[in-house]
Design a protein around this motif. Sequence first.
Motif, PDB file in Angstrom:
ATOM      1  N   VAL A 231      42.681  46.814  47.373  1.00  0.00           N
ATOM      2  CA  VAL A 231      42.778  46.757  46.189  1.00  0.00           C
ATOM      3  C   VAL A 231      42.454  48.106  45.330  1.00  0.00           C
ATOM      4  O   VAL A 231      41.139  48.132  45.444  1.00  0.00           O
TER       5      VAL A 231
ATOM      6  N   HIS B 131      46.453  44.432  38.144  1.00  0.00           N
ATOM      7  CA  HIS B 131      46.389  44.474  39.693  1.00  0.00           C
ATOM      8  C   HIS B 131      47.102  42.691  39.485  1.00  0.00           C
ATOM      9  O   HIS B 131      45.873  41.853  38.125  1.00  0.00           O
TER      10      HIS B 131
ATOM     11  N   TYR C  70      39.898  44.289  37.596  1.00  0.00           N
ATOM     12  CA  TYR C  70      41.210  44.351  38.725  1.00  0.00           C
ATOM     13  C   TYR C  70      42.688  45.232  37.586  1.00  0.00           C
ATOM     14  O   TYR C  70      43.371  45.430  37.999  1.00  0.00           O
TER      15      TYR C  70
END
Length: 458
Positions: free
Chosen positions: A263, A186, A183
């Motif tokens: 995402v 994020h 990620y």
Amino acid sequence: MAPSGNVRHAAGSEPARGGAPARAVTRTLSDDPLGGTVRRTVLPSGLRVLTEAIPAMRSVSFGIWVAVGSRDETGPQAGAAHFLEHLLFKGTKKRSALDISAEIEAVGGETNAFTTKEYTCYYARVLDEDLPLAIDVMCDAVADSVLEPADVETERGVILEEIAMHDDEPGDEVHDLFARAVYGDHPLGRLISGTEETVTPMSRRQIQSFYRRRYTPPQIVIAAAGNLDHAVVVKLVRQALRGTPLDADPAAPAPHRAATPAVRTKPAATVVEPKETEQAHVILGCPGIDRTDERRFALGVLNNVLGGGMSSRLFQEIRERRGLAYSVYSYASQYADSGLFAVYAGCAPGKVDEVLELTRAELARVAAEGITEAELARGKGMSKGSFVLGLEDTGSRMSRLAKGELLYGDLMPVDELLTRVDAVTLDDVNALAAELLGRPMSLAVVGPFDEGAFSVSR
């Protein structure tokens, strides 16, 4: 989970679409043959109360769940949700920190709290006769904490020690390293606790602002399970919140966290945390599916077959046949708009290459060839058994109520969930395996290695 549609309306009237109810609205969910009667009340403020009455129990688990987690923080706020979790037990206008703990412990009860990436929970477990006390104490702590400056400083030190302790646990650290690899910057890639760099300068004003902006009635679900009466629980909750910041103007409950947009994840990468440990900790994995994806039941079966137990392929190959690792398993993490699928192994540093080679080979084999009918049956049995056995105490039933409401917007009956697992076919699992396990894999390693010791393809 999907909306069950099995609802009977009871006292009160439903609010207009998108509006707030003028008075409390109660409905009874279908009686569950594997549990008790589940009822749900929406208070005028938008706060929801769900209960499951289980007369055979002599205890009750009571939880206050807030739809706020570490992913709701900005960069400078990283760790605020977890910081607040610590502080809400430190004292209110009516009780000191000692009062909060002593009142519950005096009746043999227990309290605790935890923060995740998408929600925070404060809970107590007590004898059924002591539920009124638990409701009063817990509602007071969550709704009306004073956040004294001295307590902020005390807990800052505690949290910094917690962060340092976490850094000394490489088996935990590698999971955070893997999330960061997938990620990046994020919020899902950040530590729930925050870091020393974010926690040290965080002010009381920042925490207080986070508290009052985020802890609002529409974002809160109260759940209780055990020997209780729903109407009494609702009455006690309303009494306990009267005159607090959660005794608010009419509002509609907040919808559960949206699943879109998805995402954005990072390209497959290898991250290494050099550390002089006796054992190496490795995670190999990729982005998975979100929690509302209809394939989540097939994923549960696939995970069981690959690394979900002692009979799984990875456990049998890596531990039982070759003795290369004490601990090896696969897991799936699911969020509103993303997910992870990964394999963890802890082994001697000199065995990492062989463990990774075997893991990659097994993942590639399942992606190409799928699983067998026998494995499908075993994986489905594991899914159903672990779910039902997990409902054997009031705490797990309380959690199920809250998560159904908070994360999915409804509660799937146990029988329906078991039916959904039974409906998973071999084609379902094999199609998901081909897609998921064929994705580029990220690698996270904590152990006595140089940062350049591994590559994505190694």
